[in-house]
Design an enzyme around this catalytic site. Structure first.
Site, PDB file in Angstrom:
ATOM      1  N   ASP A   9      52.480  -9.253  32.031  1.00 48.84           N
ATOM      2  CA  ASP A   9      51.466 -10.290  31.846  1.00 48.84           C
ATOM      3  C   ASP A   9      51.303 -11.110  33.121  1.00 48.84           C
ATOM      4  OD1 ASP A   9      49.572 -11.732  30.291  1.00 48.84           O
ATOM      5  OD2 ASP A   9      51.053 -13.296  29.917  1.00 48.84           O
ATOM      6  N   ARG A  35      32.442 -11.769  31.319  1.00 48.13           N
ATOM      7  CA  ARG A  35      33.640 -12.577  31.550  1.00 48.13           C
ATOM      8  C   ARG A  35      34.921 -11.805  31.282  1.00 48.13           C
ATOM      9  NH1 ARG A  35      33.262 -16.206  27.306  1.00 48.13           N
ATOM     10  NH2 ARG A  35      35.114 -17.272  28.089  1.00 48.13           N
ATOM     11  N   LYS A  36      34.816 -10.547  30.862  1.00 40.87           N
ATOM     12  CA  LYS A  36      35.991  -9.758  30.507  1.00 40.87           C
ATOM     13  C   LYS A  36      36.440  -8.877  31.676  1.00 40.87           C
ATOM     14  CE  LYS A  36      34.759  -9.450  25.597  1.00 40.87           C
ATOM     15  NZ  LYS A  36      34.474  -8.524  24.467  1.00 40.87           N
TER      16      LYS A  36
END
Length: 246
Positions: free
Chosen positions: A166, A211-212
């Site tokens: 992450d 926006r992804k």
């Protein structure tokens, strides 16, 4: 000088509406440090945890020197000098990247620490350095797992691996479209990582849709012979105002 800085900092509360207490002390408070101290805190540099320390093993140092030899440190407003990679500095709080962040970090949730940088003992947990190649849309992390990250006996905890994935993919996405939030993270664990070993975590931008940002990631041995983990991540770019609202 102290009076002027006190006026400036007196308005900090309006910038952080999520705080329950004033971000700055009252103007006439005896807790306001003298002008010289304020200036030192405002412009002093934070420790960069991505630089070598005594806990780094031979393989960690070898890979650091390999990528660092092809890179510059990422600095705001600096143009690419034609080198393939850029080393990304790392602090114990993301806030410290901001102008005046060293001082702001003392008044906004001063005890907060970035999860992967919250242990002072070198080598005990997360030792890592990231390099990014914006042209090839790739990011690579050299990661050395410390003894406090144990899950299965003698091996790294799956949650610690997920944290690093992450961190790497999120940093990669932020470099493309800052700031971002993790929307989805899928992980396939293939083989365990021994404690104390060094691995490579590589992420690649697959595509963007508005926006992804879709990013793939793999964790391998340093020679590439063993695949430890595969992952895919989805990040969504957000506004700073949205981030402050929580």
């Amino acid at each position: 000088m102290a009076r002027n800085l006190a006026r400036i900092l007196g308005g900090c509360g309006s910038l952080v509406p999520f705080m329950k207490t004033p971000a700055c002390p009252p103007r006439n408070s005896s807790s306001i440090p003298p002008a010289r101290t304020l200036v030192q805190m405002l412009f002093s540099k934070s420790r960069d945890f991505s630089l070598p320390n005594s806990s780094w093993g031979e393989e960690m140092m070898r890979l650091y020197e390999f990528y660092n030899g092809q890179s510059d440190v990422e600095t705001e407003g600096e143009e690419n000098q034609g080198r393939e990679w850029k080393r990304l500095p790392s602090y114990n709080r993301s806030l410290k990247y901001a102008t005046g962040g060293v001082y702001l970090s003392k008044i906004i949730q001063s005890k907060a620490r970035l999860f992967t940088r919250n242990i002072r003992e070198p080598g005990a947990a997360f030792e890592y350095v990231l390099f990014i190649n914006k042209e090839k849309e790739r990011c690579v992390c050299v990661f050395q797992a410390g003894h406090l990250l144990e899950g299965p006996p003698g091996h790294v905890h799956g949650g610690a691996i997920a944290t690093m994935i992450d961190t790497v993919t999120g940093t990669h996405a932020s470099a493309i479209s800052a700031p971002v939030m993790t929307a989805n993270l899928n992980i396939d664990y293939r083989s365990p990582i021994p404690l104390g070993s060094t691995v490579l975590i590589e992420s690649t931008l697959e595509k963007t849709e508005g926006r992804k940002l879709y990013i793939s990631c793999k964790v391998t041995s340093t020679d590439g012979s063993k695949r430890h983990t595969d992952a895919t991540a989805l990040f969504v770019s957000i506004s700073v105002a949205h981030l402050l609202k929580g």
